[in-house]
Scaffold this motif. Sequence first.
Motif, PDB file in Angstrom:
ATOM      1  N   PRO A   2      -1.602   9.863  -1.462  1.00 56.81           N
ATOM      2  CA  PRO A   2      -1.417   9.463  -2.866  1.00 56.81           C
ATOM      3  C   PRO A   2       0.058   9.487  -3.240  1.00 56.81           C
ATOM      4  O   PRO A   2       0.763  10.458  -2.976  1.00 56.81           O
ATOM      5  CB  PRO A   2      -2.206  10.514  -3.646  1.00 56.81           C
ATOM      6  CG  PRO A   2      -3.204  11.039  -2.663  1.00 56.81           C
ATOM      7  CD  PRO A   2      -2.523  10.993  -1.322  1.00 56.81           C
ATOM      8  N   GLY A   3       0.514   8.422  -3.796  1.00 59.25           N
ATOM      9  CA  GLY A   3       1.919   8.337  -4.164  1.00 59.25           C
ATOM     10  C   GLY A   3       2.203   7.017  -4.826  1.00 59.25           C
ATOM     11  O   GLY A   3       1.297   6.260  -5.150  1.00 59.25           O
ATOM     12  N   PRO A   4       3.486   6.704  -5.037  1.00 59.76           N
ATOM     13  CA  PRO A   4       3.845   5.486  -5.761  1.00 59.76           C
ATOM     14  C   PRO A   4       3.492   4.232  -4.975  1.00 59.76           C
ATOM     15  O   PRO A   4       3.541   4.209  -3.745  1.00 59.76           O
ATOM     16  CB  PRO A   4       5.361   5.617  -5.951  1.00 59.76           C
ATOM     17  CG  PRO A   4       5.794   6.528  -4.844  1.00 59.76           C
ATOM     18  CD  PRO A   4       4.669   7.482  -4.640  1.00 59.76           C
ATOM     19  N   SER A   5       3.151   3.180  -5.709  1.00 64.91           N
ATOM     20  CA  SER A   5       2.877   1.874  -5.130  1.00 64.91           C
ATOM     21  C   SER A   5       4.031   0.934  -5.435  1.00 64.91           C
ATOM     22  O   SER A   5       4.935   1.256  -6.214  1.00 64.91           O
ATOM     23  CB  SER A   5       1.570   1.318  -5.689  1.00 64.91           C
ATOM     24  OG  SER A   5       0.473   2.116  -5.297  1.00 64.91           O
ATOM     25  N   GLY A  64       0.817  -1.200   0.000  1.00 63.05           N
ATOM     26  CA  GLY A  64       0.000   0.000   0.000  1.00 63.05           C
ATOM     27  C   GLY A  64       0.849   1.246   0.000  1.00 63.05           C
ATOM     28  O   GLY A  64       2.072   1.190   0.106  1.00 63.05           O
ATOM     29  N   ASN A  65       0.193   2.392  -0.120  1.00 60.19           N
ATOM     30  CA  ASN A  65       0.909   3.659   0.007  1.00 60.19           C
ATOM     31  C   ASN A  65       0.266   4.499   1.109  1.00 60.19           C
ATOM     32  O   ASN A  65       0.202   5.713   1.029  1.00 60.19           O
ATOM     33  CB  ASN A  65       0.967   4.428  -1.329  1.00 60.19           C
ATOM     34  CG  ASN A  65      -0.415   4.725  -1.896  1.00 60.19           C
ATOM     35  OD1 ASN A  65      -1.420   4.535  -1.221  1.00 60.19           O
ATOM     36  ND2 ASN A  65      -0.457   5.201  -3.130  1.00 60.19           N
ATOM     37  N   GLU A  66      -0.219   3.798   2.143  1.00 56.70           N
ATOM     38  CA  GLU A  66      -0.797   4.462   3.299  1.00 56.70           C
ATOM     39  C   GLU A  66      -0.597   3.551   4.505  1.00 56.70           C
ATOM     40  O   GLU A  66      -0.164   2.416   4.379  1.00 56.70           O
ATOM     41  CB  GLU A  66      -2.282   4.731   3.069  1.00 56.70           C
ATOM     42  CG  GLU A  66      -3.068   3.478   2.718  1.00 56.70           C
ATOM     43  CD  GLU A  66      -4.514   3.770   2.356  1.00 56.70           C
ATOM     44  OE1 GLU A  66      -5.353   3.732   3.266  1.00 56.70           O
ATOM     45  OE2 GLU A  66      -4.795   4.024   1.175  1.00 56.70           O
ATOM     46  N   ASP A  67      -0.910   4.034   5.680  1.00 59.98           N
ATOM     47  CA  ASP A  67      -0.704   3.278   6.902  1.00 59.98           C
ATOM     48  C   ASP A  67      -1.654   2.079   6.976  1.00 59.98           C
ATOM     49  O   ASP A  67      -2.691   2.065   6.325  1.00 59.98           O
ATOM     50  CB  ASP A  67      -0.935   4.197   8.109  1.00 59.98           C
ATOM     51  CG  ASP A  67      -0.417   3.601   9.396  1.00 59.98           C
ATOM     52  OD1 ASP A  67       0.358   2.636   9.328  1.00 59.98           O
ATOM     53  OD2 ASP A  67      -0.797   4.110  10.463  1.00 59.98           O
TER      54      ASP A  67
END
Length: 247
Positions: free
Chosen positions: A178-181, A141-144
């Motif tokens: 939002p960012g790279p995966s 993921g790109n989040e917690d």
Amino acid sequence: MNDTGDLPDDLPDFNGLRALFINCSIKHDPAQSHTRRLINRAAGVMRDRGVDVEIIHALSHTIAFGMEKDQTVNGMADDWPGIHAKIMEADIFVIGTPIWLGVKSSVATLVVERLYAYSGDRNAKGQYLYYGKTAGCIITGNEDGAKACAMDLLYAMSHIGYTVPPQADCAWLGEAGPGPSYGDPRSDGGHEGYDNDFTNRNTTFMSWNLMHTAKMLRDNDGLPAIGNLPETWQQLTNAKDQDPEAD
């Protein structure tokens, strides 16, 4: 040991073991799945040591909702019985999921629910069905939320009978928001996460610990059928006979 004393001269192989990974990405195209890329790394470790590995992309199949073991009895299209047969043939089972809103994907939840539908069934010893098998999970993921998702999945699989070895999860997280995966191209020609030693170390630990545990279980015919049978738990040393007021 070799001259450095670090590794055995002959690393073990695990020929004869079978592993099944189920990718619970919400991307319908497996080639676009970031979770699949991290699954590939764990699967590669296992294949290198002789494990027969299969990877299933859940959304490439029709998996019905509900707690019936086979929803075709209710007139629904349902590929789950065939998938479950593959799960039962595997010594090692790994669920891979992305993180959405801090939790595992809805597809992963569906897979756990369908596993649970069989939780009252028994193996040849009379234990619950998943005894004698080992399980882990892969999170991207790109989040917690990686540890929360792992706790959720590993608890569920332990609860229904799987043996969960030490450090049976691995994950990659990009920057929050939002960012790279995992696996996205970078401007330097590399790919996000591929050179992250924390992720690569934990993926390696998970893969080896799953193989070690699966081999120990197979070599010892699973867990002894003593103290874990639904019909006979009161016929031996049990909690009901103990004094809850004891000092």
